[in-house]
Design an enzyme around this catalytic site. Structure first.
Site, PDB file in Angstrom:
ATOM      1  N   GLU A 187      42.422  -4.942  10.811  1.00  0.00           N
ATOM      2  CA  GLU A 187      44.042  -3.878  11.274  1.00  0.00           C
ATOM      3  C   GLU A 187      44.106  -2.737  12.183  1.00  0.00           C
ATOM      4  O   GLU A 187      43.630  -1.657  12.106  1.00  0.00           O
ATOM      5  CB  GLU A 187      43.105  -2.268   9.596  1.00  0.00           C
ATOM      6  CG  GLU A 187      42.612  -3.696   8.081  1.00  0.00           C
ATOM      7  CD  GLU A 187      41.997  -2.818   7.206  1.00  0.00           C
ATOM      8  OE1 GLU A 187      41.888  -1.222   7.357  1.00  0.00           O
ATOM      9  OE2 GLU A 187      41.927  -2.599   6.054  1.00  0.00           O
ATOM     10  N   GLU A 225      35.384  -2.401   3.177  1.00  0.00           N
ATOM     11  CA  GLU A 225      34.606  -1.569   3.014  1.00  0.00           C
ATOM     12  C   GLU A 225      33.352  -1.507   1.749  1.00  0.00           C
ATOM     13  O   GLU A 225      32.717  -0.376   1.401  1.00  0.00           O
ATOM     14  CB  GLU A 225      35.065  -0.561   3.428  1.00  0.00           C
ATOM     15  CG  GLU A 225      36.364  -0.181   4.341  1.00  0.00           C
ATOM     16  CD  GLU A 225      37.747   1.255   4.093  1.00  0.00           C
ATOM     17  OE1 GLU A 225      37.186   1.629   3.508  1.00  0.00           O
ATOM     18  OE2 GLU A 225      37.994   0.520   4.722  1.00  0.00           O
TER      19      GLU A 225
HETATM   20  O1  G3I Z   1      53.046   6.229  -3.002  1.00  0.00           O
HETATM   21  C1  G3I Z   1      52.233   8.099  -3.040  1.00  0.00           C
HETATM   22  C2  G3I Z   1      53.212   8.181  -3.254  1.00  0.00           C
HETATM   23  O2  G3I Z   1      54.241   8.230  -4.305  1.00  0.00           O
HETATM   24  C3  G3I Z   1      53.578  10.082  -2.807  1.00  0.00           C
HETATM   25  O3  G3I Z   1      54.307  11.142  -2.919  1.00  0.00           O
HETATM   26  C4  G3I Z   1      52.224  10.597  -1.918  1.00  0.00           C
HETATM   27  C5  G3I Z   1      52.386  11.681  -1.383  1.00  0.00           C
HETATM   28  O4  G3I Z   1      50.990  11.692  -0.153  1.00  0.00           O
HETATM   29  O5  G3I Z   1      51.747   9.285  -1.391  1.00  0.00           O
HETATM   30  C6  G3I Z   1      51.673   8.385  -1.563  1.00  0.00           C
HETATM   31  O6  G3I Z   1      50.327   7.072  -1.356  1.00  0.00           O
HETATM   32  C7  G3I Z   1      50.158   7.372  -0.504  1.00  0.00           C
HETATM   33  C8  G3I Z   1      49.660   5.957  -0.013  1.00  0.00           C
HETATM   34  O7  G3I Z   1      49.425   5.485   1.022  1.00  0.00           O
HETATM   35  C9  G3I Z   1      51.226   5.469   0.388  1.00  0.00           C
HETATM   36  O8  G3I Z   1      52.003   5.780   1.207  1.00  0.00           O
HETATM   37  C10 G3I Z   1      48.554   8.172   0.383  1.00  0.00           C
HETATM   38  O9  G3I Z   1      48.788   9.374  -1.049  1.00  0.00           O
HETATM   39  C11 G3I Z   1      48.327   7.239   0.691  1.00  0.00           C
HETATM   40  O10 G3I Z   1      46.638   7.885   0.708  1.00  0.00           O
HETATM   41  C12 G3I Z   1      47.840   6.389   1.083  1.00  0.00           C
HETATM   42  O11 G3I Z   1      46.558   6.101   2.180  1.00  0.00           O
HETATM   43  C13 G3I Z   1      46.741   4.442   2.508  1.00  0.00           C
HETATM   44  C14 G3I Z   1      44.520   4.715   2.525  1.00  0.00           C
HETATM   45  O12 G3I Z   1      44.596   3.253   2.612  1.00  0.00           O
HETATM   46  C15 G3I Z   1      44.244   4.594   0.754  1.00  0.00           C
HETATM   47  O13 G3I Z   1      42.976   5.461   1.386  1.00  0.00           O
HETATM   48  C16 G3I Z   1      47.752   4.079   3.952  1.00  0.00           C
HETATM   49  O14 G3I Z   1      49.010   4.380   4.009  1.00  0.00           O
HETATM   50  C17 G3I Z   1      45.892   3.285   4.212  1.00  0.00           C
HETATM   51  O15 G3I Z   1      47.028   2.615   5.268  1.00  0.00           O
HETATM   52  C18 G3I Z   1      44.991   3.147   4.532  1.00  0.00           C
HETATM   53  O16 G3I Z   1      44.655   1.714   4.489  1.00  0.00           O
HETATM   54  C19 G3I Z   1      43.428   1.477   4.492  1.00  0.00           C
HETATM   55  C20 G3I Z   1      42.916   0.213   3.834  1.00  0.00           C
HETATM   56  O17 G3I Z   1      43.039  -0.237   3.044  1.00  0.00           O
HETATM   57  C21 G3I Z   1      41.329  -0.001   4.656  1.00  0.00           C
HETATM   58  N1  G3I Z   1      41.334   0.186   6.135  1.00  0.00           N
HETATM   59  C22 G3I Z   1      40.904   1.512   6.101  1.00  0.00           C
HETATM   60  C23 G3I Z   1      42.691   2.196   6.275  1.00  0.00           C
HETATM   61  C24 G3I Z   1      43.509   3.497   6.728  1.00  0.00           C
HETATM   62  O18 G3I Z   1      42.606   4.242   6.134  1.00  0.00           O
END
Ligand code: G3I
Length: 345
Positions: free
Chosen positions: A261, A153
């Site tokens: 994705e 991105e």
């Molecule tokens: O690991 C912590 C956990 O300890 C905590 O309790 C919890 C509370 O919210 O958060 C957990 O982390 C989260 C992480 O995913 C793991 O589940 C983050 O808050 C959350 O923001 C994170 O989201 C990820 C996101 O990227 C981050 O921006 C999504 O799983 C993931 O699917 C998403 O993936 C992205 C690609 O990398 C790039 N393209 C877009 C795609 C979708 O947004």
């Protein structure tokens, strides 16, 4: 049926090894993908490779695993001097044990960075840290991770450079430097540039993405392919002609294309019409992937509606995955399964 003989042979060999080792039955979604020379991948969480039910689902359906979050900077190296290797080590070991490919995701992004990255101030410091990150991770897994999203991105929605810590501190050549460092570290790994809204030729961001990549090729930067993320909505059908035209112009540059994705969100509540539209998109993407020789991979961004990023980002939408909240196959899964069977015949 147009097929790339090279990739078919490679994946057939993997399929033979897998079936000889007796790990999975010989006619599954995964083995059919193998036969068709298609990398059929899935993004998973660290815990998935430790949970027997998820492991079974992954092994029988997919031939590539992508860490949804595990390799992102803030997760794998939350502090400058602390590397959190165990989850990545587990995933890499899991893919090796089950003869799957592993894809690394991602080094350079504007999200999920720790504070010490966001605090970078000057070009030399940023180049040193960026290069250290790439060479340390790729050095550790040299020869074991098949391909990497080196950067993710890097463009804003209007096609201009995204204002990231890397762009601000280093400037637009940060990509060239990163890809060169990656190639020098693991010359056999495939190096990819990944983005969203870059799949439809003629749209400003897609055209800017193409020009960016064309420039990299012209400068001799070692890039092997591009990722079209394909986070799509069942509200909008795929513009097949423009997507194929886009794939072709990257193929003309000698680059592969990954649908990297994929998820197709549905406006809730799910109705038969909305679900039919979702299935139409999943199967159209698969048809394109199977018929365009330069499309190597079809990667699902997660597999179950039980969790995922969509409801949080797109209010009122969900049901985007192939398996439901009980991890039961949904009609979209069954349609893809049938589609692969038909292509194998
Ligand atoms: O690991 C912590 C956990 O300890 C905590 O309790 C919890 C509370 O919210 O958060 C957990 O982390 C989260 C992480 O995913 C793991 O589940 C983050 O808050 C959350 O923001 C994170 O989201 C990820 C996101 O990227 C981050 O921006 C999504 O799983 C993931 O699917 C998403 O993936 C992205 C690609 O990398 C790039 N393209 C877009 C795609 C979708 O947004």
């Amino acid at each position: 049926m147009k097929q790339n003989a090279g990739r078919t042979l490679t994946v057939l060999v993997i399929a033979m090894i897998v079936s000889l080792s007796g790990c999975i039955p010989t006619k599954t979604v995964r083995t059919n993908a193998d036969r068709l020379g298609l990398t059929f991948g899935v993004a998973v969480q660290a815990a998935d490779v430790l949970d027997p039910k998820s492991m079974k689902l992954m092994i029988s359906n997919f031939n590539e695993i992508v860490p949804e979050n595990t390799m992102k900077w803030g997760v794998i190296r939350p502090l400058k001097d602390f590397w959190n290797w165990s989850d990545m080590d587990n995933m890499v070991a899991f893919t090796e044990k089950h003869h799957m490919r592993m894809k690394g995701h991602t080094f350079l992004w504007h999200n999920q960075n720790p504070m010490y990255v966001n605090a970078l101030k000057n070009r030399d410091e940023a180049i040193a840290l960026m290069t250290e990150q790439i060479t340390t991770v790729m050095g550790r897994y040299k020869g074991r991770i098949y391909e990497y999203d080196i950067a993710n991105e890097v463009l804003a929605d209007d096609g201009s450079w995204r204002d990231t810590i890397w762009y601000r501190t280093i400037g637009p050549d940060y990509l060239d430097i990163a890809f060169r460092a990656a190639r020098a570290t693991d010359p056999d790994a495939k190096l990819l540039l990944n983005d969203y809204s870059n799949e439809v030729k003629g749209q400003p961001k897609a055209d800017a993405f193409y020009e960016l990549v064309r420039g990299m090729k012209e400068r001799g930067v070692p890039i092997d392919g591009v990722g079209f993320q394909m986070h799509l909505s069942a509200d909008y059908p795929v513009d097949e002609e423009a997507v194929r035209a886009n794939i072709c112009r990257f193929a003309d540059l000698g680059l592969t294309v990954t649908f990297s994705e994929i998820d197709v969100r549905v406006k809730l509540p799910v109705t038969p019409e909305r679900e039919a539209a979702q299935i139409g998109i999943y199967t159209k993407l698969m048809e394109i992937a199977l018929s365009e020789p330069s499309v190597k991979s079809y990667v699902m961004w997660g597999y179950t509606d039980l969790r995922g990023w969509i409801p949080q980002f797109f209010s009122g939408y969900g049901s985007a995955h192939l398996f439901d909240r009980q991890i039961k196959p949904k009609p979209a899964y069954l349609s893809l399964k049938k589609q692969l069977e038909d292509w194998v015949k």
